[in-house]
Design a protein around this motif. Sequence first.
Motif, PDB file in Angstrom:
ATOM      1  N   LEU A 349      43.509   2.825  11.119  1.00 19.14           N
ATOM      2  CA  LEU A 349      43.742   1.426  11.463  1.00 19.14           C
ATOM      3  C   LEU A 349      45.089   1.000  10.904  1.00 19.14           C
ATOM      4  CD1 LEU A 349      40.236  -0.037  10.519  1.00 19.14           C
ATOM      5  CD2 LEU A 349      40.992   0.748  12.764  1.00 19.14           C
ATOM      6  N   GLU A 350      45.804   0.186  11.649  1.00 19.64           N
ATOM      7  CA  GLU A 350      47.067  -0.349  11.151  1.00 19.64           C
ATOM      8  C   GLU A 350      46.776  -1.446  10.134  1.00 19.64           C
ATOM      9  OE1 GLU A 350      49.706  -1.612  14.156  1.00 19.64           O
ATOM     10  OE2 GLU A 350      49.891   0.368  15.091  1.00 19.64           O
ATOM     11  N   ALA A 351      47.495  -1.405   9.022  1.00 20.15           N
ATOM     12  CA  ALA A 351      47.284  -2.364   7.936  1.00 20.15           C
ATOM     13  C   ALA A 351      48.591  -3.090   7.640  1.00 20.15           C
ATOM     14  CB  ALA A 351      46.773  -1.657   6.692  1.00 20.15           C
ATOM     15  N   LYS A 352      48.519  -4.390   7.561  1.00 20.62           N
ATOM     16  CA  LYS A 352      49.652  -5.198   7.126  1.00 20.62           C
ATOM     17  C   LYS A 352      49.470  -5.454   5.628  1.00 20.62           C
ATOM     18  CE  LYS A 352      51.934  -9.650   7.824  1.00 20.62           C
ATOM     19  NZ  LYS A 352      51.884 -10.966   8.533  1.00 20.62           N
ATOM     20  N   ARG A 368      46.905  -6.440  -0.999  1.00 14.33           N
ATOM     21  CA  ARG A 368      46.000  -6.881   0.052  1.00 14.33           C
ATOM     22  C   ARG A 368      46.404  -6.240   1.372  1.00 14.33           C
ATOM     23  NH1 ARG A 368      45.877 -13.216   1.423  1.00 14.33           N
ATOM     24  NH2 ARG A 368      48.076 -12.747   1.749  1.00 14.33           N
ATOM     25  N   ALA A 369      45.392  -5.803   2.136  1.00 11.37           N
ATOM     26  CA  ALA A 369      45.634  -5.248   3.473  1.00 11.37           C
ATOM     27  C   ALA A 369      44.943  -6.138   4.492  1.00 11.37           C
ATOM     28  CB  ALA A 369      45.104  -3.824   3.564  1.00 11.37           C
ATOM     29  N   THR A 370      45.689  -6.584   5.464  1.00  8.41           N
ATOM     30  CA  THR A 370      45.126  -7.334   6.585  1.00  8.41           C
ATOM     31  C   THR A 370      44.964  -6.344   7.741  1.00  8.41           C
ATOM     32  OG1 THR A 370      46.245  -9.347   5.837  1.00  8.41           O
ATOM     33  CG2 THR A 370      45.421  -9.304   8.097  1.00  8.41           C
ATOM     34  N   VAL A 371      43.735  -6.089   8.127  1.00  8.79           N
ATOM     35  CA  VAL A 371      43.419  -5.001   9.047  1.00  8.79           C
ATOM     36  C   VAL A 371      42.631  -5.555  10.227  1.00  8.79           C
ATOM     37  CG1 VAL A 371      42.439  -2.683   9.248  1.00  8.79           C
ATOM     38  CG2 VAL A 371      43.256  -3.483   7.034  1.00  8.79           C
ATOM     39  N   ARG A 372      42.968  -5.075  11.421  1.00 14.49           N
ATOM     40  CA  ARG A 372      42.209  -5.410  12.624  1.00 14.49           C
ATOM     41  C   ARG A 372      41.388  -4.185  13.035  1.00 14.49           C
ATOM     42  NH1 ARG A 372      42.741  -9.379  16.405  1.00 14.49           N
ATOM     43  NH2 ARG A 372      44.711 -10.013  15.450  1.00 14.49           N
ATOM     44  N   ARG A 397      32.564  -4.417  -0.892  1.00 14.90           N
ATOM     45  CA  ARG A 397      31.465  -4.524   0.066  1.00 14.90           C
ATOM     46  C   ARG A 397      32.022  -4.947   1.412  1.00 14.90           C
ATOM     47  NH1 ARG A 397      26.134  -3.099   1.116  1.00 14.90           N
ATOM     48  NH2 ARG A 397      25.232  -4.599   2.564  1.00 14.90           N
ATOM     49  N   LEU A 398      31.773  -4.141   2.450  1.00 18.01           N
ATOM     50  CA  LEU A 398      32.179  -4.495   3.804  1.00 18.01           C
ATOM     51  C   LEU A 398      31.039  -5.222   4.495  1.00 18.01           C
ATOM     52  CD1 LEU A 398      34.146  -1.537   5.454  1.00 18.01           C
ATOM     53  CD2 LEU A 398      35.003  -3.733   4.662  1.00 18.01           C
ATOM     54  N   GLU A 399      31.300  -6.406   4.969  1.00 17.69           N
ATOM     55  CA  GLU A 399      30.324  -7.126   5.778  1.00 17.69           C
ATOM     56  C   GLU A 399      30.441  -6.659   7.236  1.00 17.69           C
ATOM     57  OE1 GLU A 399      28.026  -8.890   4.457  1.00 17.69           O
ATOM     58  OE2 GLU A 399      28.908  -8.580   2.468  1.00 17.69           O
ATOM     59  N   PRO A 400      29.482  -6.998   8.111  1.00 14.51           N
ATOM     60  CA  PRO A 400      29.575  -6.551   9.513  1.00 14.51           C
ATOM     61  C   PRO A 400      30.938  -6.859  10.115  1.00 14.51           C
ATOM     62  CG  PRO A 400      27.476  -7.614   9.108  1.00 14.51           C
ATOM     63  CD  PRO A 400      28.274  -7.793   7.851  1.00 14.51           C
ATOM     64  N   TRP A 401      31.520  -5.843  10.767  1.00 15.03           N
ATOM     65  CA  TRP A 401      32.907  -5.923  11.237  1.00 15.03           C
ATOM     66  C   TRP A 401      32.920  -5.626  12.731  1.00 15.03           C
ATOM     67  CZ3 TRP A 401      37.426  -2.833   8.520  1.00 15.03           C
ATOM     68  CH2 TRP A 401      38.641  -3.410   8.875  1.00 15.03           C
ATOM     69  N   ALA A 402      33.163  -6.645  13.535  1.00 19.81           N
ATOM     70  CA  ALA A 402      33.142  -6.503  14.983  1.00 19.81           C
ATOM     71  C   ALA A 402      34.463  -5.945  15.499  1.00 19.81           C
ATOM     72  CB  ALA A 402      32.857  -7.860  15.632  1.00 19.81           C
ATOM     73  N   PRO A 403      34.477  -5.349  16.685  1.00 22.56           N
ATOM     74  CA  PRO A 403      35.723  -4.853  17.270  1.00 22.56           C
ATOM     75  C   PRO A 403      36.740  -5.982  17.436  1.00 22.56           C
ATOM     76  CG  PRO A 403      33.847  -3.928  18.434  1.00 22.56           C
ATOM     77  CD  PRO A 403      33.302  -4.968  17.505  1.00 22.56           C
ATOM     78  N   LEU A 404      37.998  -5.673  17.103  1.00 24.62           N
ATOM     79  CA  LEU A 404      39.156  -6.570  17.194  1.00 24.62           C
ATOM     80  C   LEU A 404      39.102  -7.710  16.178  1.00 24.62           C
ATOM     81  CD1 LEU A 404      39.677  -6.817  21.063  1.00 24.62           C
ATOM     82  CD2 LEU A 404      40.668  -5.193  19.445  1.00 24.62           C
ATOM     83  N   GLU A 405      38.092  -7.718  15.318  1.00 25.28           N
ATOM     84  CA  GLU A 405      38.031  -8.733  14.267  1.00 25.28           C
ATOM     85  C   GLU A 405      38.986  -8.353  13.140  1.00 25.28           C
ATOM     86  OE1 GLU A 405      34.748 -10.951  11.354  1.00 25.28           O
ATOM     87  OE2 GLU A 405      34.209  -9.175  12.529  1.00 25.28           O
ATOM     88  N   GLU A 406      39.658  -9.343  12.571  1.00 22.95           N
ATOM     89  CA  GLU A 406      40.637  -9.115  11.509  1.00 22.95           C
ATOM     90  C   GLU A 406      40.001  -9.399  10.157  1.00 22.95           C
ATOM     91  OE1 GLU A 406      45.157  -9.812  12.041  1.00 22.95           O
ATOM     92  OE2 GLU A 406      44.435 -11.543  10.903  1.00 22.95           O
ATOM     93  N   ARG A 407      40.299  -8.514   9.200  1.00 25.39           N
ATOM     94  CA  ARG A 407      39.742  -8.658   7.865  1.00 25.39           C
ATOM     95  C   ARG A 407      40.839  -8.521   6.810  1.00 25.39           C
ATOM     96  NH1 ARG A 407      34.213  -7.609   7.294  1.00 25.39           N
ATOM     97  NH2 ARG A 407      33.211  -8.968   8.811  1.00 25.39           N
TER      98      ARG A 407
END
Length: 524
Positions: A349-352, A368-372, A397-407
Amino acid sequence: MSLESLDAPITAVTVFPDRARITRRGTVTLPAGEHRVACGPLPLGLLRDSVRVSGHGPAAVAGVNVITRREAASDDAAVTALEAQLRELETRIGELLDADTVATARERFLARLAMRGAGNLAQGEVAAAARFADGLDEQLTALHRDRRSRELERTDLHRRRDAVERRLMDLRGSARPDRLLAEILLEVDSGGGEVELELTYLVPGASWISGYDLRLAGDRLALTWHGMITQRTGEDWPECQLRLSTARPAGALTVPELDPWFVDVFHPAPPQVYGMTVGGAPMAAAAMPAPAPGAAPMQAMAPKARAAVRETSAAVEEGPVAATYTPLKSVAVPADGTAHRTLIATFDLEAKLDHITAPVRAQEATLRATVRNTSGHTLPPGQAALFHEGDFVGSTRLEPWAPLEERELALGVDDRVRVERELVRRAASRATLGSTRRTDAEYKITIANHSPRPISVTVLDQLPVSRDAQIAVRELHAKPEPAERSDLGVLTWKLALPPGAGAEIQFGLRVESAKGVDIAGWRD
């Protein structure tokens, strides 16, 4: 109707978050006619309503019953001999108890006889009285001697009985318990032939959860997704076709409907004289701890580094509300409750990347990494281990992560970015007649980039927020100007620092309060 036995080992397992579906397959050759085919043993805890049978061949399935077969009494010679020996010991112990009862009654009789005879013999000859007393002594001595002998024998018998019972428990424990069988009713066509049967059923006591490895290399974040499988179903799973599903089977499903929403005049309940309870305000949920500090990012690897080993990925089937993953590598999962890991997927995944700091809380900068999520997968919640190249830096802890959602992911503290915050001035004036009391404070924040690359830093600080009209808060100055100001007093600066460079932030505030008003919540 003949009864046949079907050898049907486990060939496939689908694990759900709270149960598993087991598939068994086997082949049996039958002549024409009606037959009962028994398949088992099956786990005692299976959900009986979930048992289904299908197959191929010249036959029709007329039904399937789940039955419990009770094991007949053991005819093992050793068990039979021990049981007979135990009965003999129990009989002999009972005889000794009866003898003690008789001896106690005889002793009481002799005591009463001695009391009556003593009065009659007191006026008779002395020699006769002595002979009577000697006879009583001999009988009582014999009674006590026999009682001691029986006590020794009884102790030995109890010891032997305990040894026999332990041996019986060992032999009986090794015997097979009651078995659960699926009895399949078949109607085989004329000519008969080979029939392939598939038996499926659901069992509780099995589950799987997601686990992740997040590995940062440059501006790429490699995510490795594992499934952690545990089961206590009562039967071991061999290496077979393993599938992991995010579906949640339920016993009964209904379409949600709403009942009428009524409002009415409030009628207070009559006061209670007894049975009163003392209520309290609910406690606020504790904040989640920040990720553990870790090492800073490593330098880029040498260009001649060897290629990393490849990892397989699971095949995925997307359904309307759930997905099912089939790992390329099967794993055997015994029914001992231990966790077994299998790979589901791995992708980049690309990370900013940037840094964020709130020195009013901690004088450190967090990478910090901002990841889609561009993987196309909906990632279930799970624990994630964080790595910078090969260094473990903490977990999150990773919460549910939907496609194209940014975290936003915290990747640990970067010790090469130094942050300091200090109170450089504080002045307070006393309130006079008709005036207000003032408190001025000025702060300085310094940030230094000691890493070999340029970085972006987000700096957070705050002004106090008044909750009473008698207290007023004003921002006196801020240099440089904040990029954002929130309604709750949060000030945000965004800085770009070249390698080896630093920056300084200064801001001041004033708090005014009416005479006689004490301020709560103040901090430097």
